[in-house]
Design a protein around this motif. Structure first.
Motif, PDB file in Angstrom:
ATOM      1  N   PHE A 138      95.581 -26.386  44.434  1.00  0.00           N
ATOM      2  CA  PHE A 138      95.381 -27.127  45.628  1.00  0.00           C
ATOM      3  C   PHE A 138      94.039 -27.657  45.642  1.00  0.00           C
ATOM      4  O   PHE A 138      93.929 -28.911  46.022  1.00  0.00           O
ATOM      5  CB  PHE A 138      95.482 -25.900  46.643  1.00  0.00           C
ATOM      6  N   ALA A 139      93.139 -27.034  45.067  1.00  0.00           N
ATOM      7  CA  ALA A 139      91.616 -27.724  45.130  1.00  0.00           C
ATOM      8  C   ALA A 139      91.824 -28.973  44.306  1.00  0.00           C
ATOM      9  O   ALA A 139      91.061 -29.777  44.548  1.00  0.00           O
ATOM     10  CB  ALA A 139      90.719 -26.418  44.473  1.00  0.00           C
ATOM     11  N   GLU A 140      92.464 -29.005  43.008  1.00  0.00           N
ATOM     12  CA  GLU A 140      92.374 -29.988  42.182  1.00  0.00           C
ATOM     13  C   GLU A 140      93.238 -31.244  43.093  1.00  0.00           C
ATOM     14  O   GLU A 140      92.672 -32.412  42.747  1.00  0.00           O
ATOM     15  CB  GLU A 140      93.141 -29.767  40.723  1.00  0.00           C
ATOM     16  N   ASP A 141      94.053 -30.926  43.749  1.00  0.00           N
ATOM     17  CA  ASP A 141      94.944 -32.060  44.289  1.00  0.00           C
ATOM     18  C   ASP A 141      93.957 -32.711  45.636  1.00  0.00           C
ATOM     19  O   ASP A 141      93.732 -33.867  45.519  1.00  0.00           O
ATOM     20  CB  ASP A 141      96.176 -31.524  44.962  1.00  0.00           C
ATOM     21  N   VAL A 142      93.424 -31.923  46.488  1.00  0.00           N
ATOM     22  CA  VAL A 142      92.777 -32.548  47.567  1.00  0.00           C
ATOM     23  C   VAL A 142      91.484 -33.003  46.993  1.00  0.00           C
ATOM     24  O   VAL A 142      90.789 -34.058  47.523  1.00  0.00           O
ATOM     25  CB  VAL A 142      92.649 -31.224  48.671  1.00  0.00           C
ATOM     26  N   LEU A 143      90.960 -32.535  45.965  1.00  0.00           N
ATOM     27  CA  LEU A 143      89.515 -32.995  45.510  1.00  0.00           C
ATOM     28  C   LEU A 143      89.777 -34.354  44.781  1.00  0.00           C
ATOM     29  O   LEU A 143      88.859 -35.286  44.943  1.00  0.00           O
ATOM     30  CB  LEU A 143      88.710 -32.065  44.610  1.00  0.00           C
ATOM     31  N   GLY A 144      90.921 -34.204  44.131  1.00  0.00           N
ATOM     32  CA  GLY A 144      91.233 -35.626  43.402  1.00  0.00           C
ATOM     33  C   GLY A 144      91.507 -36.742  44.572  1.00  0.00           C
ATOM     34  O   GLY A 144      91.056 -37.855  44.263  1.00  0.00           O
ATOM     35  N   VAL A 145      91.868 -36.302  45.604  1.00  0.00           N
ATOM     36  CA  VAL A 145      92.160 -37.470  46.691  1.00  0.00           C
ATOM     37  C   VAL A 145      90.830 -37.781  47.274  1.00  0.00           C
ATOM     38  O   VAL A 145      90.689 -39.097  47.543  1.00  0.00           O
ATOM     39  CB  VAL A 145      93.309 -36.846  47.893  1.00  0.00           C
ATOM     40  N   LEU A 146      90.112 -36.864  47.491  1.00  0.00           N
ATOM     41  CA  LEU A 146      88.782 -37.055  48.219  1.00  0.00           C
ATOM     42  C   LEU A 146      87.870 -37.823  46.878  1.00  0.00           C
ATOM     43  O   LEU A 146      87.260 -38.926  47.371  1.00  0.00           O
ATOM     44  CB  LEU A 146      88.185 -35.686  48.357  1.00  0.00           C
ATOM     45  N   ARG A 147      87.933 -37.682  45.955  1.00  0.00           N
ATOM     46  CA  ARG A 147      87.315 -38.394  44.863  1.00  0.00           C
ATOM     47  C   ARG A 147      87.605 -39.704  44.851  1.00  0.00           C
ATOM     48  O   ARG A 147      86.725 -40.541  44.863  1.00  0.00           O
ATOM     49  CB  ARG A 147      87.193 -37.803  43.536  1.00  0.00           C
ATOM     50  N   TYR A 148      88.855 -40.002  44.726  1.00  0.00           N
ATOM     51  CA  TYR A 148      89.587 -41.399  44.685  1.00  0.00           C
ATOM     52  C   TYR A 148      88.987 -42.231  46.146  1.00  0.00           C
ATOM     53  O   TYR A 148      88.466 -43.175  45.644  1.00  0.00           O
ATOM     54  CB  TYR A 148      90.797 -41.389  44.697  1.00  0.00           C
ATOM     55  N   VAL A 149      89.085 -41.543  47.187  1.00  0.00           N
ATOM     56  CA  VAL A 149      88.734 -42.220  48.258  1.00  0.00           C
ATOM     57  C   VAL A 149      87.336 -42.767  48.474  1.00  0.00           C
ATOM     58  O   VAL A 149      86.726 -43.688  48.658  1.00  0.00           O
ATOM     59  CB  VAL A 149      89.147 -41.538  49.647  1.00  0.00           C
ATOM     60  N   TYR A 150      86.590 -41.708  48.127  1.00  0.00           N
ATOM     61  CA  TYR A 150      85.156 -41.704  48.216  1.00  0.00           C
ATOM     62  C   TYR A 150      84.443 -42.777  47.390  1.00  0.00           C
ATOM     63  O   TYR A 150      83.553 -43.312  47.353  1.00  0.00           O
ATOM     64  CB  TYR A 150      84.323 -40.481  48.073  1.00  0.00           C
TER      65      TYR A 150
END
Length: 121
Positions: A77-89
């Motif tokens: 879950f962490a890898e998934d949501v952090l991946g989205v966060l990093r992409y958008v940021y």
């Protein structure tokens, strides 16, 4: 959120409310409540408006910061949501954020982006 386009204040309130409800009424752990909050705002996170993605992710992750949620308890879950966060940021720099917020309702966004960026990105 009574306007057609939510502000940062709207989304931050929705994220905080969803998290509190999940913990108090749903009896969820803080990590489960964070996941519930993420899903609650996912319509904006997965939408096609980059500005709303930034607002929704910042709101959601500020809940995690304020509640001291350890999102690494569930590594997938962490890898998934952090991946989205990093992409958008990665798409936003502070100058872009500064130019976009034209409302007093977006007060605190720049500071919150910095907090989330320093903790998770």
């Amino acid at each position: 959120m009574n306007r057609s386009r939510p502000t940062y204040s709207d989304l931050k309130g929705a994220a905080g409310g969803a998290f509190r409800e999940a913990v108090s009424k749903g009896g969820l752990t803080s990590l489960q409540a964070f996941a519930y909050t993420y899903e609650h705002l996912e319509i904006f996170i997965d939408g096609d408006d980059p500005w709303l993605q930034l607002l929704a992710l910042t709101s959601t992750f500020m809940v995690a910061v304020e509640a001291d949620v350890n999102i690494w308890e569930d590594e997938l879950f962490a890898e998934d949501v952090l991946g989205v966060l990093r992409y958008v940021y990665a798409e936003w720099i502070f100058e872009s954020v500064d130019k976009r917020f034209d409302s007093l309702l977006d007060v605190g966004l720049r500071e919150d982006v910095e907090v989330v960026r320093s903790k998770y990105v």
